[in-house]
Design an enzyme around this catalytic site. Structure first.
Site, PDB file in Angstrom:
ATOM      1  N   CYS A  17       0.786   0.255  10.314  1.00  0.00           N
ATOM      2  CA  CYS A  17       0.204  -0.581   9.348  1.00  0.00           C
ATOM      3  C   CYS A  17       1.344  -1.473   8.454  1.00  0.00           C
ATOM      4  O   CYS A  17       1.673  -0.787   8.399  1.00  0.00           O
ATOM      5  CB  CYS A  17      -0.952   0.003   8.830  1.00  0.00           C
ATOM      6  SG  CYS A  17      -1.321  -1.280   6.904  1.00  0.00           S
ATOM      7  N   CYS A  33     -19.182   1.567   7.797  1.00  0.00           N
ATOM      8  CA  CYS A  33     -18.868   0.812   9.082  1.00  0.00           C
ATOM      9  C   CYS A  33     -17.348   1.952   9.484  1.00  0.00           C
ATOM     10  O   CYS A  33     -16.925   1.936   8.301  1.00  0.00           O
ATOM     11  CB  CYS A  33     -17.968  -0.760   8.407  1.00  0.00           C
ATOM     12  SG  CYS A  33     -17.239  -1.297   9.448  1.00  0.00           S
ATOM     13  N   ARG A  84     -18.194  -2.828  17.371  1.00  0.00           N
ATOM     14  CA  ARG A  84     -17.315  -4.175  17.282  1.00  0.00           C
ATOM     15  C   ARG A  84     -16.387  -3.924  18.027  1.00  0.00           C
ATOM     16  O   ARG A  84     -15.526  -3.289  17.890  1.00  0.00           O
ATOM     17  CB  ARG A  84     -17.298  -4.268  15.962  1.00  0.00           C
ATOM     18  CG  ARG A  84     -16.206  -6.069  15.584  1.00  0.00           C
ATOM     19  CD  ARG A  84     -15.739  -5.641  13.923  1.00  0.00           C
ATOM     20  NE  ARG A  84     -17.276  -6.295  13.266  1.00  0.00           N
ATOM     21  CZ  ARG A  84     -17.796  -5.024  12.371  1.00  0.00           C
ATOM     22  NH1 ARG A  84     -16.952  -4.723  11.631  1.00  0.00           N
ATOM     23  NH2 ARG A  84     -18.934  -5.876  12.403  1.00  0.00           N
ATOM     24  N   CYS A 101       1.107  -1.204  -0.118  1.00  0.00           N
ATOM     25  CA  CYS A 101      -0.290   0.424  -0.150  1.00  0.00           C
ATOM     26  C   CYS A 101       0.837   1.779  -0.143  1.00  0.00           C
ATOM     27  O   CYS A 101       1.827   1.432   1.368  1.00  0.00           O
ATOM     28  CB  CYS A 101      -0.830   0.481   1.238  1.00  0.00           C
ATOM     29  SG  CYS A 101      -2.285   1.670   1.004  1.00  0.00           S
ATOM     30  N   CYS A 123       0.202   4.704   6.897  1.00  0.00           N
ATOM     31  CA  CYS A 123      -0.251   4.745   7.476  1.00  0.00           C
ATOM     32  C   CYS A 123       1.232   4.378   8.820  1.00  0.00           C
ATOM     33  O   CYS A 123       1.181   2.945   8.587  1.00  0.00           O
ATOM     34  CB  CYS A 123      -0.947   3.908   7.795  1.00  0.00           C
ATOM     35  SG  CYS A 123      -2.704   4.785   6.699  1.00  0.00           S
ATOM     36  N   CYS A 145     -19.053  -6.855   3.373  1.00  0.00           N
ATOM     37  CA  CYS A 145     -18.850  -5.356   3.277  1.00  0.00           C
ATOM     38  C   CYS A 145     -17.092  -5.308   2.803  1.00  0.00           C
ATOM     39  O   CYS A 145     -17.229  -6.761   2.209  1.00  0.00           O
ATOM     40  CB  CYS A 145     -18.219  -5.793   4.873  1.00  0.00           C
ATOM     41  SG  CYS A 145     -17.240  -4.116   5.181  1.00  0.00           S
ATOM     42  N   CYS A 195     -16.480  -9.909   5.208  1.00  0.00           N
ATOM     43  CA  CYS A 195     -15.698  -8.525   5.469  1.00  0.00           C
ATOM     44  C   CYS A 195     -14.472  -8.663   4.037  1.00  0.00           C
ATOM     45  O   CYS A 195     -14.018  -9.626   4.309  1.00  0.00           O
ATOM     46  CB  CYS A 195     -15.046  -8.011   6.334  1.00  0.00           C
ATOM     47  SG  CYS A 195     -17.063  -7.368   7.347  1.00  0.00           S
TER      48      CYS A 195
END
Length: 333
Positions: free
Chosen positions: A75, A203, A276, A68, A72, A143, A112
């Protein structure tokens, strides 16, 4: 705070009797109530909107891992850091459907699918839409989380039958810039708006334990609750330890009582949202999980792996839920 980053407040047009215009000082006072009073209030709100003895079981699959371009700081999949993770191509639809079938057999009702992209290319959506339609055909809720979306892309996903789109705000507006510089918080808010306008459920939640302050955690809840319509699902993630990322040097696992307080506060602020217990649940004791369910959490991810990190084993979850008398069934009244 909300207006400063372009968040649309709830204007009262929704039929559901939801609060809007939460202020930080008000939420800080709510969070700081005597613990028994806070949990009692949260449990009452929870019972007014959900069956307290049911929770939603979901499964999360990384359909495209690593590489990616975002930075972040928490991550494992960021290309900016050496985490030892090997990037992969987008999975074949047949393999994704096979994974969804296994998840359904294990008790998941929502599946998901996550791809480590900054944003999907239009040609990628052809395959994603095929996956959504196929998983939907199994009788499961769908999702995806694919990064930033345009309005047109969100509409395509809706037409494919997508139920939920995950796009976390991650933290407060003040702390956000300390952990991400390649995408603004407003970019995330814009994507949530595109998703909502397309007719897809939202979400969105965040991560705690990255060296943020309590004020940052509560400001994140204020941001979510003050959206025109709060997210239908609010994942609360405990940061999962990842070697090689900047947060690994600053992270501190949250106090268990603080976690339960945060869940209770989220439940009171967003009474109709599914809350969640998401990533990091392997660090939580059975007693803490039980306390969070009492405080209003009513969803978990099942399966031994959560994207690239560990998740509690199936037998541990089954044992805990059995002892609590909680079933993984639809939790709405």
């Amino acid at each position: 705070m909300a207006a400063a980053i372009g968040v649309e407040r709830n204007d009262g047009g929704d039929r559901a009797p939801l609060r809007s215009g939460w202020e930080r000082a008000e939420v800080e006072a709510l969070y700081g109530r005597p613990f028994a009073d806070l949990i009692f209030q949260a449990q009452n709100v929870h019972r007014d909107n959900f069956d307290p003895n049911h929770l939603e079981a979901a499964s999360l699959l990384s359909i495209k891992t690593g590489g990616c371009p975002e930075d972040c700081a928490y991550c494992s999949q960021s290309a900016h850091y050496d985490t030892g993770l090997k990037a992969t191509r987008l999975m074949d639809c047949a393999d994704v459907v096979a994974a969804a079938k296994r998840a359904k057999d294990a008790g998941a009702r929502r599946f998901c699918m996550a791809a480590a992209w900054r944003s999907p290319k239009d040609r990628d959506l052809d395959q994603i839409c095929d996956m959504i339609s196929a998983v939907k055909g199994l009788g499961m809720e769908t999702c995806v989380t694919l990064g930033m979306l345009t309005r047109k892309q969100a509409t395509r996903l809706f037409e494919a039958g997508l139920d939920f789109y995950n796009h976390n705000v991650e933290s407060s507006p003040e702390f956000y810039g300390k952990i991400i510089t390649t995408r603004t918080l407003q970019d995330r808010i814009d994507t949530l708006a595109h998703v909502r306008e397309a007719g897809i459920k939202v979400c969105s939640g965040g991560i705690i334990g990255m060296d943020e302050r309590l004020e940052d955690r509560l400001a994140m809840l204020v941001l979510l609750a003050n959206l025109r319509k709060p997210p239908e699902s609010v994942p609360i993630n405990l940061w999962n330890q990842v070697k090689g990322v900047p947060v690994n040097d600053t992270a501190e696992r949250p106090d268990p009582i603080a976690v339960a307080r945060l869940v209770a506060t989220a439940r009171i602020m967003m009474p109709k949202s599914v809350v969640r217990l998401s990533a990091g649940r392997q660090y939580m004791s059975d007693a803490l999980q039980a306390l969070c369910f009492l405080a209003g959490a009513n969803s978990i991810f099942i399966g031994d792996v959560l994207l690239t990190t560990k998740n509690p084993k199936a037998d541990r979850d089954a044992n805990l839920l059995g002892r609590l008398g909680i079933t993984s069934a639809p939790c709405l009244k």
